[in-house]
Design an enzyme around this catalytic site. Structure first.
Site, PDB file in Angstrom:
ATOM      1  N   CYS A 108      29.177  52.612 149.427  1.00 51.48           N
ATOM      2  CA  CYS A 108      29.618  54.020 149.422  1.00 51.48           C
ATOM      3  C   CYS A 108      28.572  54.963 148.840  1.00 51.48           C
ATOM      4  O   CYS A 108      28.659  56.175 149.019  1.00 51.48           O
ATOM      5  CB  CYS A 108      30.923  54.157 148.662  1.00 51.48           C
ATOM      6  SG  CYS A 108      32.232  53.144 149.345  1.00 51.48           S
ATOM      7  N   HIS A 243      32.291  61.397 146.024  1.00 59.29           N
ATOM      8  CA  HIS A 243      32.658  60.430 147.061  1.00 59.29           C
ATOM      9  C   HIS A 243      34.182  60.398 147.170  1.00 59.29           C
ATOM     10  O   HIS A 243      34.886  60.242 146.161  1.00 59.29           O
ATOM     11  CB  HIS A 243      32.091  59.061 146.683  1.00 59.29           C
ATOM     12  CG  HIS A 243      32.654  57.946 147.493  1.00 59.29           C
ATOM     13  ND1 HIS A 243      32.780  58.017 148.857  1.00 59.29           N
ATOM     14  CD2 HIS A 243      33.155  56.730 147.135  1.00 59.29           C
ATOM     15  CE1 HIS A 243      33.333  56.905 149.299  1.00 59.29           C
ATOM     16  NE2 HIS A 243      33.565  56.109 148.272  1.00 59.29           N
ATOM     17  N   ASN A 273      38.827  56.999 152.719  1.00 62.58           N
ATOM     18  CA  ASN A 273      37.505  56.666 152.169  1.00 62.58           C
ATOM     19  C   ASN A 273      36.596  56.214 153.317  1.00 62.58           C
ATOM     20  O   ASN A 273      36.806  55.150 153.892  1.00 62.58           O
ATOM     21  CB  ASN A 273      37.676  55.548 151.132  1.00 62.58           C
ATOM     22  CG  ASN A 273      36.359  55.077 150.548  1.00 62.58           C
ATOM     23  OD1 ASN A 273      35.288  55.419 151.044  1.00 62.58           O
ATOM     24  ND2 ASN A 273      36.436  54.281 149.496  1.00 62.58           N
TER      25      ASN A 273
END
Ligand code: UT7
Length: 341
Positions: A108, A243, A273
């Site tokens: 990520c 994020h 996500n």
């Protein structure tokens, strides 16, 4: 390094929490209250290459450049449509570019790792224009029988064209290996000379609360570090882009750093996500909505499997686009359940 152009793309298919209720022991209420996610975009088939290419084409158009102008293509991804050729090679083909192309895997935090790589090539004088893409099809890797993980993820792609300039003010990368917090075992293949693995691969596995604690503490530390480098308090930044992993993580970071909620936008309720695509997707939404103005300071922070993290401060240099897209809801209300960190 300056950002010269930006673009993004999401799959057409929307999957709501209610659709998940049909085959998982979960509820819209649980997912919304624990994560802030209401829906996510999910690829219908192996279309990550076309999504990433579409984001790349938009970024190039926005920069006023062509594929042939690129000196390098860097793609942050966990896994493209093929193990090889790399996703970056497939994008190179689609753009008609001839430059070197490589994928970079930092989960990520991949987009920020890739920005650092691009900046280094540009500063060294080895490249002028670098396409940096964050593209993920994490829903392909998830275990759709594991309600604790699959509800979190969505697919997407975001891209920027990086060029020479002084826009990147500070950047920090970290890695602290943890094999248990968040991991996915590779398929063993059918090599007859290899014994059976101790643990069968079963998609993404996560100790959610460990990752949650890591995300909040690391993000706060990283944001403080990059802000110190620039000499501007995090609270004074114009935007803080986190994020999009869990709305509660955003809220925990925001509350601890006493950030103005208007500076911490989120699209997780619509996208879930999307791993390395998350930050460029959000940045592109702000840009297309005309919310980014030249001179603004944008702090970004990402964290993920590894465990890795990356944060940076960018001084935005672009005028808003001529055609603005109506801003979708970027400031959904916080969720109520706040865990101890
Ligand atoms: O990109 C970075 C990667 N990931 C992250 O940043 C994720 C970080 N972690 C998190 O976001 C949160 O830890 C989760 C959203 C994954 C989980 O939230 P939580 O508040 O930590 O829940 P929990 O794991 O403590 O589980 C609480 C309960 C459990 O049931 P029991 O043991 O209390 O009976 C779980 O089995 O919730 C249950 N549960 C669910 N229930 C309904 C877990 N997933 C679900 C679900 N629906 N989807």
């Amino acid at each position: 390094m300056n950002i010269l152009g930006i673009g993004s793309a999401l799959p057409e298919q929307t999957v709501t929490n209610h659709q998940l209720e049909a085959f998982l022991d979960t509820s819209d209420e649980w997912i919304k209250s624990r994560t802030g996610i209401a829906q996510r975009r999910v690829m219908k088939e192996s279309e990550l290459t076309s999504l990433a290419l579409s984001a790349a084409q938009k970024a190039l158009r926005d920069a006023g450049l062509k594929g042939a102008d690129l000196d390098m293509i860097l793609v942050a991804t966990t896994m493209g449509d093929y193990v090889f050729p790399s996703l970056s090679c497939l994008i190179q083909e689609g753009l008609g570019a001839t430059c070197p192309a490589m994928d970079l895997h930092a989960a990520c935090a991949g987009f920020i790792y890739a920005l650092e790589t691009a900046d280094s090539f540009i500063k060294a004088g080895k490249a002028k224009h670098i396409l940096v893409v964050g593209a993920e099809a994490i829903t392909r890797l998830a275990n759709w029988e594991d309600r604790a993980t699959c509800v979190l993820f969505g697919d997407g792609a975001g891209a920027v064209v990086a060029g020479p300039g002084e826009g990147l003010k500070a950047l920090r990368l970290t890695a602290r290996t943890d094999r248990n917090a968040l991991y996915m075992l590779a398929e063993p293949g059918n090599n007859p000379f290899t014994g059976k693995p101790e643990e069968a691969p079963e998609g993404v596995k996560m100790q959610g609360q460990d990752v949650f604690r890591f995300a909040v503490t690391q993000s706060i530390e990283d944001l403080g570090w990059v802000a110190d480098q620039v000499g501007v308090a995090v609270q004074e930044m114009d935007w803080v882009l986190l994020h999009q992993a869990n709305r509660r993580i955003l809220d925990a970071v925001r509350l601890r750093l006493k950030l103005d909620p208007k500076k911490v936008p989120g699209n997780i309720h619509r996208t879930g996500n999307t791993s390395a695509a998350s930050i460029p997707l959000l940045l592109d939404e702000l840009y297309r909505a005309g919310l980014l103005e030249p001179g603004q300071l944008i702090a970004m922070s990402a964290f993920g499997a590894g465990l890795v993290s990356g944060a940076c401060v960018l001084k935005w240099g672009k005028e808003p686009p001529e055609e603005l897209t109506a801003a979708e809801d970027l400031f959904s209300p916080p969720v109520n359940i706040m865990p101890e960190v």
